[in-house]
Design an enzyme around this catalytic site. Structure first.
Site, PDB file in Angstrom:
ATOM      1  N   HIS A   1       4.728   0.541   8.788  1.00 14.91           N
ATOM      2  CA  HIS A   1       5.986   1.188   9.168  1.00 14.91           C
ATOM      3  C   HIS A   1       6.561   1.588   9.983  1.00 14.91           C
ATOM      4  CE1 HIS A   1       3.761   4.820   5.978  1.00 14.91           C
ATOM      5  NE2 HIS A   1       4.338   3.479   5.948  1.00 14.91           N
TER       6      HIS A   1
ATOM      7  N   HIS B   1       4.080  -1.552   4.919  1.00 16.04           N
ATOM      8  CA  HIS B   1       2.619  -1.165   5.400  1.00 16.04           C
ATOM      9  C   HIS B   1       2.534  -0.880   6.503  1.00 16.04           C
ATOM     10  CE1 HIS B   1      -2.007   0.243   5.223  1.00 16.04           C
ATOM     11  NE2 HIS B   1      -1.822  -0.829   6.199  1.00 16.04           N
TER      12      HIS B   1
ATOM     13  N   GLU C   1       4.909   3.411  -1.699  1.00 16.13           N
ATOM     14  CA  GLU C   1       3.908   3.679  -2.270  1.00 16.13           C
ATOM     15  C   GLU C   1       3.732   5.010  -1.058  1.00 16.13           C
ATOM     16  OE1 GLU C   1       0.585   1.333  -0.580  1.00 16.13           O
ATOM     17  OE2 GLU C   1       1.354   2.111   1.047  1.00 16.13           O
TER      18      GLU C   1
ATOM     19  N   HIS D   1       2.349  -6.706   1.938  1.00 15.19           N
ATOM     20  CA  HIS D   1       1.770  -5.898   1.935  1.00 15.19           C
ATOM     21  C   HIS D   1      -0.015  -5.589   2.689  1.00 15.19           C
ATOM     22  CE1 HIS D   1       2.200  -0.866   1.272  1.00 15.19           C
ATOM     23  NE2 HIS D   1       1.097  -0.965   1.334  1.00 15.19           N
TER      24      HIS D   1
ATOM     25  N   ASN E   1      -1.478  -0.261  -1.094  1.00 15.14           N
ATOM     26  CA  ASN E   1      -3.000   0.497  -1.103  1.00 15.14           C
ATOM     27  C   ASN E   1      -2.616   1.704  -1.567  1.00 15.14           C
ATOM     28  OD1 ASN E   1      -1.511   0.558   1.848  1.00 15.14           O
ATOM     29  ND2 ASN E   1      -3.449   1.807   2.218  1.00 15.14           N
ATOM     30  N   HIS E   2      -1.799   2.292  -1.356  1.00 21.45           N
ATOM     31  CA  HIS E   2      -1.613   4.043  -1.980  1.00 21.45           C
ATOM     32  C   HIS E   2      -1.531   4.467  -2.980  1.00 21.45           C
ATOM     33  CE1 HIS E   2      -3.622   6.087   1.591  1.00 21.45           C
ATOM     34  NE2 HIS E   2      -2.057   5.411   2.317  1.00 21.45           N
TER      35      HIS E   2
END
Length: 270
Positions: A180, A178, A39, A153, A67-68
Site C-alpha cells: 500500500h 499488497h 482485494e 502480491h 491474500n484477502h
C-alpha cells in the site's frame, strides 16, 4: 500498447476514486488496457461481486485479488464464472477461480495478466516462481500475445524484486501490490521488463496503509486487541503505473500515476 495498473483499492474511498478515475485516465493516457488490484475494496477486506461489476463497468479489463481474496464469501461463486477476476496463481489446485486471465481487445490484440503471492511473511502457498514459470512456458510474448503483466502480491521488497528479475525479458511488466505504499523504483530491467516494487494503494493516505490511524496506532503502542480497523474515509489518492510496450511486447516506458488526495500528483505525458 499503453497499459495502466492501479494498486490496491482500499475501502469506499479508494473504490469510488478508482471508479471515477478509470474513464478519465483511459481518455487522457489513450489507454488500451487497465488492470486493478481490488482485494481490499470491501471495507478493507475482500471484494464484493457488485463492486467488481462496478469496476468492470468503469473500464477495468482485469481485476486481481491477493491474500484477502476470500474475505467476502460471496465472491467464491462469482470468481468461478467471471474469468476477468483472478486470484493468486500459486494457491493449491482446486481453489476456486484462476490465477491468470487472457483478454482479447477490440482490435484483436491479446493481453495476459497473472498474479502470484509471495511467501515471505505470508501464507505458505506453492512456490510463486515455479508456478509462474510453468504458466509462461504455455504463454509467450510473440505474434499472438502482445503483452504479459505479472502482479506479485507480496510483503517483502526483496522477494518482489527477485521475482521481477526472474522473469525479465519474458513479460512486459512485473508490478508489486499488497504493501500500500508507492515505491519510487520504476525502471526497465536489462532484458526489457518494466518493474515497480509497489504500486501503492488507491485510498486515503491520512491513515495507516489505508486504515483509520488512531486505532492502528493504538494497536502498535498497547500491543493489545482493540477496536476493529476500519478504512480511512478522506479524499483518496489513485496510485498505479503507466506502462508502454513496443511491437515485441517488451516495455519501452514505465511511469508512476498519482491523482488526487494528499500525495503529489503525477501523470505521464502522452
Amino acid at each position: 500498447m499503453k497499459l495502466l495498473f492501479l494498486g490496491d483499492l482500499l475501502g469506499r474511498a479508494g473504490r469510488d476514486a478508482a471508479i471515477k478515475a478509470i474513464p478519465e485516465l483511459r481518455e487522457k493516457l489513450k489507454l488500451d488496457f487497465v488492470a486493478v488490484n481490488a482485494e481490499n475494496a470491501s471495507h478493507g477486506f475482500g471484494l464484493g461481486p457488485d463492486m467488481a461489476d462496478a469496476l468492470f463497468k468503469a473500464g477495468a479489463d482485469v481485476i486481481t485479488l491477493g491474500n484477502h481474496a476470500w474475505d467476502r464469501r460471496e465472491i467464491i461463486p462469482y470468481i468461478a464464472q467471471e474469468k476477468r477476476l483472478i486470484r493468486p496463481l500459486n494457491y493449491p489446485p482446486g481453489t476456486p477461480g484462476q490465477g491468470s486471465a487472457l483478454v482479447t481487445l477490440a482490435d484483436g490484440r491479446k493481453v495476459l495478466v497473472a498474479q502470484a503471492m509471495g511467501r515471505l511473511f505470508m501464507d505458505p502457498l506453492n512456490c510463486p516462481f515455479m508456478t509462474m514459470d510453468e504458466l509462461l512456458t504455455r504463454h509467450r510474448l510473440g505474434n499472438s500475445l502482445h503483452a504479459i503483466i505479472l502482479d506479485i502480491h507480496a510483503e517483502a521488497s526483496s522477494e518482489k524484486m527477485a521475482f521481477g528479475h526472474a522473469f525479465d525479458g519474458r513479460v512486459s511488466a512485473v508490478v508489486g501490490t499488497h504493501t500500500h505504499i508507492p515505491t519510487a523504483d520504476h525502471q526497465i530491467f536489462p532484458r526489457g521488463t518494466a518493474y515497480c516494487t509497489d504500486l501503492g494503494m488507491c485510498g486515503d493516505y491520512d491513515s495507516v496503509i489505508g486504515m483509520s490511524k488512531d486505532a492502528a496506532v493504538a494497536r502498535f503502542i498497547r500491543k493489545m486487541p482493540g477496536e476493529r480497523l476500519t478504512p480511512a474515509e478522506g479524499q483518496a489518492t489513485v496510485c498505479g503505473a503507466f506502462i508502454e510496450t513496443g511491437e515485441d511486447g517488451l516495455a519501452t516506458r514505465i511511469e508512476p500515476v498519482r491523482l488526487g488526495g494528499r500525495l503529489r500528483a503525477t501523470l505521464p505525458e502522452v
